[in-house]
Motif scaffolding. Structure first.
Motif, PDB file in Angstrom:
ATOM      1  N   GLN A   1      -8.354  -2.240  -6.614  1.00 14.64           N
ATOM      2  CA  GLN A   1      -8.798  -3.382  -5.812  1.00 14.64           C
ATOM      3  C   GLN A   1      -7.623  -4.062  -5.118  1.00 14.64           C
ATOM      4  O   GLN A   1      -7.630  -4.263  -3.897  1.00 14.64           O
ATOM      5  CB  GLN A   1      -9.533  -4.379  -6.706  1.00 14.64           C
ATOM      6  CG  GLN A   1      -9.782  -5.749  -6.094  1.00 14.64           C
ATOM      7  CD  GLN A   1     -10.735  -5.703  -4.934  1.00 14.64           C
ATOM      8  OE1 GLN A   1     -11.761  -5.043  -5.008  1.00 14.64           O
ATOM      9  NE2 GLN A   1     -10.404  -6.399  -3.855  1.00 14.64           N
ATOM     10  N   TYR A   2      -6.576  -4.421  -5.897  1.00  7.43           N
ATOM     11  CA  TYR A   2      -5.512  -5.206  -5.273  1.00  7.43           C
ATOM     12  C   TYR A   2      -4.397  -4.367  -4.661  1.00  7.43           C
ATOM     13  O   TYR A   2      -3.627  -4.858  -3.844  1.00  7.43           O
ATOM     14  CB  TYR A   2      -4.929  -6.247  -6.243  1.00  7.43           C
ATOM     15  CG  TYR A   2      -4.183  -5.722  -7.432  1.00  7.43           C
ATOM     16  CD1 TYR A   2      -2.913  -5.203  -7.313  1.00  7.43           C
ATOM     17  CD2 TYR A   2      -4.740  -5.776  -8.704  1.00  7.43           C
ATOM     18  CE1 TYR A   2      -2.224  -4.729  -8.404  1.00  7.43           C
ATOM     19  CE2 TYR A   2      -4.053  -5.319  -9.818  1.00  7.43           C
ATOM     20  CZ  TYR A   2      -2.786  -4.794  -9.650  1.00  7.43           C
ATOM     21  OH  TYR A   2      -2.107  -4.330 -10.742  1.00  7.43           O
ATOM     22  N   SER A   3      -4.288  -3.090  -5.032  1.00  8.13           N
ATOM     23  CA  SER A   3      -3.206  -2.277  -4.485  1.00  8.13           C
ATOM     24  C   SER A   3      -3.641  -1.362  -3.342  1.00  8.13           C
ATOM     25  O   SER A   3      -2.809  -0.950  -2.526  1.00  8.13           O
ATOM     26  CB  SER A   3      -2.571  -1.429  -5.594  1.00  8.13           C
ATOM     27  OG  SER A   3      -3.515  -0.527  -6.135  1.00  8.13           O
ATOM     28  N   VAL A   4      -4.930  -1.041  -3.262  1.00  5.29           N
ATOM     29  CA  VAL A   4      -5.424  -0.122  -2.241  1.00  5.29           C
ATOM     30  C   VAL A   4      -6.424  -0.800  -1.301  1.00  5.29           C
ATOM     31  O   VAL A   4      -6.304  -0.715  -0.075  1.00  5.29           O
ATOM     32  CB  VAL A   4      -6.080   1.123  -2.884  1.00  5.29           C
ATOM     33  CG1 VAL A   4      -6.610   2.070  -1.813  1.00  5.29           C
ATOM     34  CG2 VAL A   4      -5.086   1.856  -3.776  1.00  5.29           C
ATOM     35  N   VAL A   5      -7.400  -1.500  -1.882  1.00  5.82           N
ATOM     36  CA  VAL A   5      -8.486  -2.071  -1.077  1.00  5.82           C
ATOM     37  C   VAL A   5      -8.071  -3.379  -0.402  1.00  5.82           C
ATOM     38  O   VAL A   5      -8.332  -3.581   0.791  1.00  5.82           O
ATOM     39  CB  VAL A   5      -9.745  -2.296  -1.949  1.00  5.82           C
ATOM     40  CG1 VAL A   5     -10.869  -2.897  -1.113  1.00  5.82           C
ATOM     41  CG2 VAL A   5     -10.204  -0.974  -2.569  1.00  5.82           C
TER      42      VAL A   5
ATOM     43  N   SER B   1       0.828  -1.205   0.000  1.00  2.00           N
ATOM     44  CA  SER B   1       0.000   0.000   0.000  1.00  2.00           C
ATOM     45  C   SER B   1       0.863   1.256   0.000  1.00  2.00           C
ATOM     46  O   SER B   1       0.539   2.254  -0.658  1.00  2.00           O
ATOM     47  CB  SER B   1      -0.917  -0.016   1.225  1.00  2.00           C
ATOM     48  OG  SER B   1      -1.792   1.077   1.222  1.00  2.00           O
ATOM     49  N   SER B   2       2.004   1.204   0.719  1.00  2.48           N
ATOM     50  CA  SER B   2       2.885   2.373   0.803  1.00  2.48           C
ATOM     51  C   SER B   2       3.633   2.639  -0.499  1.00  2.48           C
ATOM     52  O   SER B   2       4.119   3.751  -0.725  1.00  2.48           O
ATOM     53  CB  SER B   2       3.890   2.175   1.943  1.00  2.48           C
ATOM     54  OG  SER B   2       3.218   2.078   3.182  1.00  2.48           O
ATOM     55  N   VAL B   3       3.750   1.631  -1.346  1.00  2.00           N
ATOM     56  CA  VAL B   3       4.371   1.815  -2.660  1.00  2.00           C
ATOM     57  C   VAL B   3       3.458   2.619  -3.577  1.00  2.00           C
ATOM     58  O   VAL B   3       3.920   3.431  -4.397  1.00  2.00           O
ATOM     59  CB  VAL B   3       4.691   0.447  -3.303  1.00  2.00           C
ATOM     60  CG1 VAL B   3       5.116   0.607  -4.760  1.00  2.00           C
ATOM     61  CG2 VAL B   3       5.786  -0.263  -2.522  1.00  2.00           C
TER      62      VAL B   3
END
Length: 308
Positions: free
Chosen positions: A272-276, A71-73
């Motif tokens: 969806q896969y990088s934030v949620v 998420s931090s990336v």
């Protein structure tokens, strides 16, 4: 070596409407803070509670770390672009982000496979479980997961970086990822695409085969148990992990195994896969896992006694 004319990329982002950007900034900032809080809380719980020092929670601790890292990336750059008129990222910065995204995704895929194998050993070979999943084995599986992530990230990023980027430099996404950046290659990218798809497919389908194999054996063992309570306990223990796997692979496969077009659906899948997903994982494991809820109550009760 061909000279690259492109020195930076423009990230179109999610919207150009100023009001929408403000709303999205608040929304994603809240999601990011909750993601960090949830995953760091999971790390703290597993590290501090002696009842959670088992192989399953050993892997979950590293999965929580990878979720916070992943998420931090993505999110800090997304938040910055939502508040900036100049939505650019340097050529080097873009490829660093691509490498870190692939590293995070590949490592997480391997960790999920390791967790499925752990559940397989616990359910199908309970008498040998302590011996099979000892500390050295678990540490080795985590180390191998990280090493595979590093190798896949570096190989795919270096393959892409060898291509010629002469313009345009507009990325139809909110972050640098392989599919949209591949669309900007000026030279013939077929060899690079073939190599990238081979590495991603090998990793994706290899880890998925281990997942499916482990869960097929778990289901077969559970169905062979006469006790309804025993079956329920097995399915309850594995349901959280299975849900996380479904969300991770469902969005990831569609995003990376379909041709990039810059559509709104692709951006939704990326979100969806990088934030949620990094936000959902700690919620799924805490809400559906009795051990985690008990450990959280123990930690809160200890803190309340200390304050008194």
């Amino acid at each position: 070596m061909e000279v690259r004319n492109v020195t930076e990329f423009v990230l179109l982002g999610l919207t150009s409407n100023p009001r929408s950007q403000v709303l999205l900034f608040v929304l994603f900032l809240l999601i990011y803070l909750l993601t960090l809080a949830g995953n760091l809380l999971m790390l703290l719980l597993i590290s501090s509670d002696a009842h959670l020092r088992t192989p399953m929670y050993f892997f979950l601790r590293y999965l929580s770390f990878m979720d916070a890292f992943y998420s931090s990336v993505i999110v800090p750059k997304l938040l910055r672009n939502l508040t900036s008129e100049r939505k650019t990222i340097s050529f080097l910065g873009c490829f660093i982000q691509i490498a870190l995204v692939i590293f995070s995704g590949a490592t997480e895929a391997c960790l999920l496979s390791a967790m499925a194998y752990d559940r397989f050993q616990a359910v199908c070979h309970p008498l040998l479980y302590v011996v099979t999943m000892n500390g050295k084995v678990c540490s080795g599986m985590v180390a191998v997961s990280g090493a595979i992530g590093v190798c896949v990230g570096l190989v795919n990023t270096l393959l892409l970086a060898q291509e010629n980027f002469c313009g345009p430099n507009v990325i139809h996404n909110f972050a640098c990822e392989l599919p949209p950046v591949l669309l900007l290659v000026c030279s013939d990218p077929h060899a690079t695409i073939a190599a990238i798809l081979t590495t991603l497919a090998t990793l994706g389908f290899g880890s998925l085969a281990l997942l499916l194999g482990s869960y097929s054996r778990i289901i077969k063992t559970a169905l062979g148990i006469n006790s309804a309570t025993g079956r329920s306990k097995i399915f309850s223990t594995c349901s959280s992990h299975f849900l996380v796997v479904t969300i991770f692979y469902g969005s990831g496969v569609f995003r990376y195994m379909t041709p990039a077009s810059g559509s709104a659906l692709e951006q939704v899948l990326s979100l969806q896969y990088s934030v949620v997903t990094p936000l959902l994982n700690p919620l799924i494991y805490s809400l559906k896992n009795k051990d985690v809820k008990v450990a959280l109550r123990r930690m809160l009760s200890r803190k309340s006694r200390l304050t008194l």
